[in-house]
Design a protein around this motif. Sequence first.
Motif, short mmCIF file in Angstrom:
data_model
loop_
_atom_site.label_atom_id
_atom_site.label_comp_id
_atom_site.label_asym_id
_atom_site.label_seq_id
_atom_site.Cartn_x
_atom_site.Cartn_y
_atom_site.Cartn_z
N ILE A 48 46.09 -16.66 -22.57
CA ILE A 48 47.24 -16.49 -21.69
C ILE A 48 46.80 -15.61 -20.54
O ILE A 48 46.48 -14.43 -20.74
N ALA B 122 47.92 -13.98 -17.07
CA ALA B 122 49.08 -13.67 -16.22
C ALA B 122 48.63 -13.55 -14.77
O ALA B 122 47.58 -12.98 -14.49
N ARG C 277 53.33 -28.06 -15.48
CA ARG C 277 53.89 -26.81 -14.98
C ARG C 277 55.41 -26.81 -15.09
O ARG C 277 56.05 -27.86 -15.16
N LEU D 254 53.25 -21.69 -16.05
CA LEU D 254 54.66 -21.29 -16.13
C LEU D 254 54.98 -20.38 -14.96
O LEU D 254 54.50 -19.25 -14.88
N GLU E 140 57.40 -18.15 -13.39
CA GLU E 140 58.56 -17.30 -13.67
C GLU E 140 59.51 -17.93 -14.70
O GLU E 140 60.68 -18.17 -14.43
N ILE F 11 55.76 -18.94 -26.24
CA ILE F 11 54.46 -18.92 -25.56
C ILE F 11 53.36 -18.45 -26.49
O ILE F 11 52.26 -19.03 -26.55
N VAL G 174 47.25 -21.05 -20.92
CA VAL G 174 48.50 -20.76 -20.23
C VAL G 174 48.24 -19.83 -19.05
O VAL G 174 47.54 -18.83 -19.18
N LEU H 197 50.59 -17.64 -16.60
CA LEU H 197 51.96 -17.14 -16.57
C LEU H 197 52.20 -16.31 -15.32
O LEU H 197 51.54 -15.30 -15.10
N GLU I 179 54.93 -13.99 -13.78
CA GLU I 179 56.10 -13.29 -14.30
C GLU I 179 56.22 -11.90 -13.68
O GLU I 179 55.21 -11.24 -13.44
N VAL J 76 54.49 -9.22 -19.54
CA VAL J 76 53.12 -9.52 -19.12
C VAL J 76 52.11 -8.72 -19.94
O VAL J 76 51.13 -9.26 -20.46
N SER K 185 49.85 -11.13 -22.63
CA SER K 185 48.72 -11.69 -21.88
C SER K 185 47.38 -11.24 -22.45
O SER K 185 47.24 -10.10 -22.93
#
Length: 263
Positions: A30, A32, A81, A174, A176, A193, A204, A206, A208, A214, A218
């Motif tokens: 993940i 971010a 997305r 993703l 927001e 997630i 992923v 992200l 955010e 986060v 993440s």
Amino acid sequence: MTLQVTEVTLRFGGLTVLSNVSMNAAAGEITALIGPNGAGKSSLINCVTGFYRPQEGNISLFGRETTGLPAHRVAGLGVARTFQHIELFQGLSVIDNLMLGRHRHLKGGALSNGIFYGRSKREELRQRAAVEDIVDFLDMPHIRNTPVGLLPYGLQKRVDLGRALAQEPRLLILDEPMAGMNVEEKEDMARYILELRQESAISVILIEHDMGVVMDISDRVSVLDFGRFIAQGPPEQVRADPAVIAAYIGAPAEAVTGEATGR
């Protein structure tokens, strides 16, 4: 490496939105992508997904050069997305919205699929079974036949995630996904997630603004500020970076560094 962005520059006329931006996202992680409003996060994602074409730099996905590929070609490689603003068909049910995400997996032509008999019927049932698995995963059986326009905002965001998952992506972006949600809805989304990362090989990205989320979920964090890449690393490292602190509180980086060291 799932995604490699190298020195990407994007301009709209005389306005430079991204300037020599580089970042990457590793498989199964993940990542971010954060930054203040107007930092260029969505613009970078639009370059990755083929909505924008950068004037300079390179983008590769799954080891393949994709700079300049149109959006449908990028999606065909396994990129899905969600959007910052919900882009669902409000008059269709949850199931029908998710079925739209299965479009690229459908086999057969328009005529055979329209007849709904034999092979086309079996294909339809196979795709619906895949969608039902997503409905169960996202705890949506009770709203499966509800028109999306009648659902509260938080559930619409969940449907948006489900439609992206219906594409069976290798990279899920993703944008927001928790904007406008209450605390309980954010916790549910974060759980989904994390379960995706644990149960599948999906990578992923992200975007955010909730820094608590986060930093909690993440594996790595990339930071943009005024269209420039300023940091990337583990959450604890990025959180302590003077340039990142300056970007969020509006103080010069030198001043933050000096205060942190007691100068």
